[in-house]
Design an enzyme around this catalytic site. Structure first.
Site, short mmCIF file in Angstrom:
data_model
loop_
_atom_site.label_atom_id
_atom_site.label_comp_id
_atom_site.label_asym_id
_atom_site.label_seq_id
_atom_site.Cartn_x
_atom_site.Cartn_y
_atom_site.Cartn_z
N ASN A 144 0.88 -1.32 -0.13
CA ASN A 144 -0.07 -0.05 -0.03
C ASN A 144 0.65 1.30 -0.10
O ASN A 144 0.34 2.14 -0.63
CB ASN A 144 -1.03 0.00 1.35
CG ASN A 144 -0.53 -0.25 2.46
OD1 ASN A 144 0.49 -0.63 2.64
ND2 ASN A 144 -1.38 -0.10 3.61
N GLU A 242 3.74 -5.70 12.19
CA GLU A 242 2.65 -4.63 11.90
C GLU A 242 1.59 -5.15 11.09
O GLU A 242 1.80 -5.24 9.89
CB GLU A 242 3.07 -3.18 11.54
CG GLU A 242 4.26 -2.56 12.34
CD GLU A 242 3.40 -1.68 12.96
OE1 GLU A 242 2.22 -1.59 13.09
OE2 GLU A 242 4.22 -0.83 13.81
N CYS A 277 -4.01 -0.18 6.77
CA CYS A 277 -4.10 -0.78 8.23
C CYS A 277 -5.18 -0.13 9.04
O CYS A 277 -5.82 -0.97 9.86
CB CYS A 277 -2.80 -1.28 8.61
SG CYS A 277 -2.02 0.24 9.07
N GLU A 455 6.39 0.98 16.27
CA GLU A 455 7.01 1.67 15.35
C GLU A 455 7.08 3.08 15.25
O GLU A 455 5.98 3.43 15.95
CB GLU A 455 7.13 0.89 13.90
CG GLU A 455 7.41 -0.49 13.99
CD GLU A 455 7.31 -0.99 12.55
OE1 GLU A 455 6.82 -0.58 11.49
OE2 GLU A 455 8.05 -1.97 12.45
P1 NAD Z 1 1.09 -9.67 2.76
O1 NAD Z 1 1.17 -10.25 3.87
O2 NAD Z 1 0.66 -10.21 1.38
O3 NAD Z 1 2.70 -9.33 2.15
C1 NAD Z 1 3.48 -8.31 2.52
C2 NAD Z 1 5.15 -8.70 2.27
O4 NAD Z 1 5.21 -9.93 2.66
C3 NAD Z 1 5.20 -8.82 0.64
O5 NAD Z 1 6.42 -8.06 0.52
C4 NAD Z 1 5.23 -10.34 0.31
O6 NAD Z 1 5.96 -10.45 -0.59
C5 NAD Z 1 6.04 -10.59 1.55
N1 NAD Z 1 5.71 -12.18 2.02
C6 NAD Z 1 4.39 -12.81 1.60
N2 NAD Z 1 4.65 -14.22 2.03
C7 NAD Z 1 5.81 -14.33 2.63
C8 NAD Z 1 6.66 -15.25 3.65
N3 NAD Z 1 6.09 -16.50 3.32
N4 NAD Z 1 7.61 -14.73 4.02
C9 NAD Z 1 8.12 -13.73 4.06
N5 NAD Z 1 7.57 -12.71 3.26
C10 NAD Z 1 6.35 -12.83 2.57
O7 NAD Z 1 0.68 -8.21 2.75
P2 NAD Z 1 -0.01 -7.19 1.55
O8 NAD Z 1 -1.16 -7.89 1.24
O9 NAD Z 1 1.16 -6.55 0.80
O10 NAD Z 1 -0.35 -6.17 2.56
C11 NAD Z 1 -1.77 -5.64 3.22
C12 NAD Z 1 -1.59 -5.99 4.44
O11 NAD Z 1 -0.79 -5.27 5.03
C13 NAD Z 1 -3.08 -6.01 5.36
O12 NAD Z 1 -3.46 -6.82 6.24
C14 NAD Z 1 -2.69 -4.59 6.13
O13 NAD Z 1 -3.42 -4.32 7.18
C15 NAD Z 1 -1.31 -4.77 6.23
N6 NAD Z 1 -0.62 -3.47 6.80
C16 NAD Z 1 -0.44 -3.47 8.14
C17 NAD Z 1 0.23 -2.03 8.38
C18 NAD Z 1 0.40 -1.66 9.95
O14 NAD Z 1 1.27 -0.78 10.24
N7 NAD Z 1 -0.01 -2.44 10.88
C19 NAD Z 1 0.64 -1.09 7.47
C20 NAD Z 1 0.13 -1.51 6.33
C21 NAD Z 1 -0.56 -2.53 5.96
#
Ligand code: NAD
Length: 474
Positions: A144, A242, A277, A455
């Site tokens: 995002n 996060e 998020c 963070e």
């Molecule tokens: P995601 O979990 O699908 O992917 C995030 C990252 O993890 C990507 O770079 C992906 O390639 C990597 N990844 C995927 N599988 C992995 C594995 N097995 N091992 C290591 N890395 C791996 O998330 P997304 O769809 O990119 O993002 C959306 C999510 O992020 C939502 O749930 C959102 O709420 C959360 N988010 C949280 C915050 C926060 O600060 N709490 C901020 C932004 C987004």
């Protein structure tokens, strides 16, 4: 990719395409990294971090600030790429590079706070603590806000004297390629490495690398759990997460319905298609103002301008990827099936401009029951769920009745009610009469399944160090 100060292809020679979500056209490609690339990056980072950590905080800070200025010089180019690659609307995206650079400057400035203590535990000793960097740390980034997270959320680790390996998201990796060029020129070789590729391959290899003891992740709960499991299979690691949110906005009856309608729309972050998020995606209205607010919100949301994210006047763009589109549509369908009342949206916008791309109209469901999936699960899309309450005990139970605990918003003119409610809500970040922004220097993070760790404040920088005790016999 950037490994050891060099811009390189993947060891496999393979590439991944990146798609513009507004029109489904391929707009760039990045190396499909492999485990061999991770090994190379770790070796480079291991070679580089001792000299980086040996610099004074002032010297590291100066290099970080200069890096930030170089990022700022290319802000317009980054913005264009980021908007095309994520689908987020251009106007608010202008802030992302600024936030990233502010964060570099903030941590560059507080690096002097990597202090230890003297502890008068026993009279015949002097007990000292010192903070040491982990060495090589990793940052895994979601789709995002790719550039913001890749810069802002590595600043603390750099300030603490670590070398960093960044893994950009697979659906929006292109801005990280500009960042690779900037970091190559601005930072010592090996201090900042960027590895593109899939989560299952590169992400997993990073998590499992035994020499990366500190992993910081932003993403979904499912991936966060997979990371904790994979890390634990290898060795003991410090993992911070996060994760997602299903954040309540609790509105008392003493509020102005017009103000609440505007705030609830803002809190949903429709400008990122709700893909945030912290979005307040569960609106809990006291029954006395329920009808008035639902009517006003539906009116505002139905008039949001959905369109080309490159246009300054667009208020919502396309979802980030085909996967996101399918997921959001399936939640909309489940809301309908389970009997929630759709007040606006719920389908693709009409017209030639929306024939291709991952478009969904901003959507509001009223009369949502807490048993429904659209109430309990994070949709991470432009879907607001509204329900009513009539006693504060019921409201608190409703607010806390999901697995998440990232943010919450409480709206009332009665300060006692606000503070009492805040003390009972299980969330890491609570707004009173606000919703949306977080502020540099103020810790951000979630309770329950929304994560572990905080963070954006000094705590984040300290989390990239280990405490060592030295006791001297007097
Ligand atoms: P995601 O979990 O699908 O992917 C995030 C990252 O993890 C990507 O770079 C992906 O390639 C990597 N990844 C995927 N599988 C992995 C594995 N097995 N091992 C290591 N890395 C791996 O998330 P997304 O769809 O990119 O993002 C959306 C999510 O992020 C939502 O749930 C959102 O709420 C959360 N988010 C949280 C915050 C926060 O600060 N709490 C901020 C932004 C987004």
């Amino acid at each position: 990719m950037l490994i050891g100060g060099e811009l390189v292809e993947s060891a496999s020679g393979a590439w991944d395409e990146s798609i513009n979500p507004a029109n489904e056209l391929a707009i760039g490609r990045v190396p499909a990294g492999t485990k061999a690339d991770v090994d190379r990056a770790v070796e480079a980072a291991q070679g580089a971090w001792p000299a980086w950590a040996a610099l004074s905080p002032k010297e590291r800070g100066e290099i970080m600030r200069a890096f930030g200025e170089k990022v700022r010089e290319r802000a317009e180019e980054i913005l264009q790429v980021e908007v095309a690659d994520t689908g987020n609307t251009i106007n608010p995206m202008r802030g992302d590079v600024g936030h990233a650079v502010d964060s570099l400057n903030y941590y560059a400035g507080i690096a002097h706070e990597l202090k230890g203590e003297t502890i008068p535990a026993t009279p015949n000793h002097m007990h000292l603590t010192v903070r040491e960097p982990y060495g090589v740390v990793a940052r895994i980034v979601p789709f995002n806000h790719p550039i913001m997270f890749a810069v802002a959320r590595t600043a603390a680790a750099l300030a603490a004297g670590n070398a960093v390996i960044v893994k950009p998201p697979e659906t929006s990796p292109l801005s990280a390629m500009i960042l690779a060029e900037i970091a190559q020129a601005a930072l010592p070789a090996g201090i900042f490495n960027i590895l593109t590729g899939s989560g299952a391959t590169v992400g997993d290899a990073i998590v499992r690398h035994p020499e990366i003891k500190r992993i910081a992740f932003i993403g979904s709960v499912g991936t966060g759990l997979a990371i904790q499991r994979a890390a634990a299979e290898v060795c003991v690691k410090h993992v911070t997460l996060e994760l997602g949110g299903k954040n309540p906005m609790i509105v008392f009856p003493d509020c102005d319905p017009d103000e609440i309608a505007r705030a609830a729309v803002k809190g949903m972050n429709f400008t990122w298609q709700g893909q945030s998020c912290g979005s307040t995606s569960r609106l809990m209205l006291h029954e006395d103002i329920y009808d008035a607010v639902v009517e006003r919100i539906s009116d505002i949301v139905s008039r949001l301008r959905v369109g080309d994210p490159m246009r300054d006047d667009s208020e919502m763009g396309p979802l980030n990827s085909a996967g996101q589109y399918r997921k959001v549509m399936s939640y909309i369908e489940s809301g309908r099936d389970e009997g929630a009342r759709l007040t606006t949206g719920g389908n693709r916008p009409e017209g030639e401009a929306f024939r291709k791309g991952y478009w969904v109209r901003p959507t509001v469901f009223a009369e949502v029951d807490p048993k429904m999936r659209i109430w309990r699960e994070e949709i991470f899309g432009p879907v607001l769920s509204v329900c009513r309450w009539n006693s504060i005990e019921q409201a608190i139970k409703l607010a806390n009745g999901v697995e998440y605990g990232l943010t919450a918003a409480i709206w009332t003119r009665d300060l006692r009610n606000a503070l009492k409610t805040a003390s009972q809500i299980q969330a890491g970040h609570i707004w009173i009469n606000g919703a949306g922004p977080h502020y540099l220097g103020v810790p951000f993070g979630g309770m329950k399944n929304s994560g572990v760790g905080r963070e954006e404040g000094i705590e984040e920088m300290l989390s990239y160090t280990e405490t060592k005790v030295i006791n001297i016999v007097l």
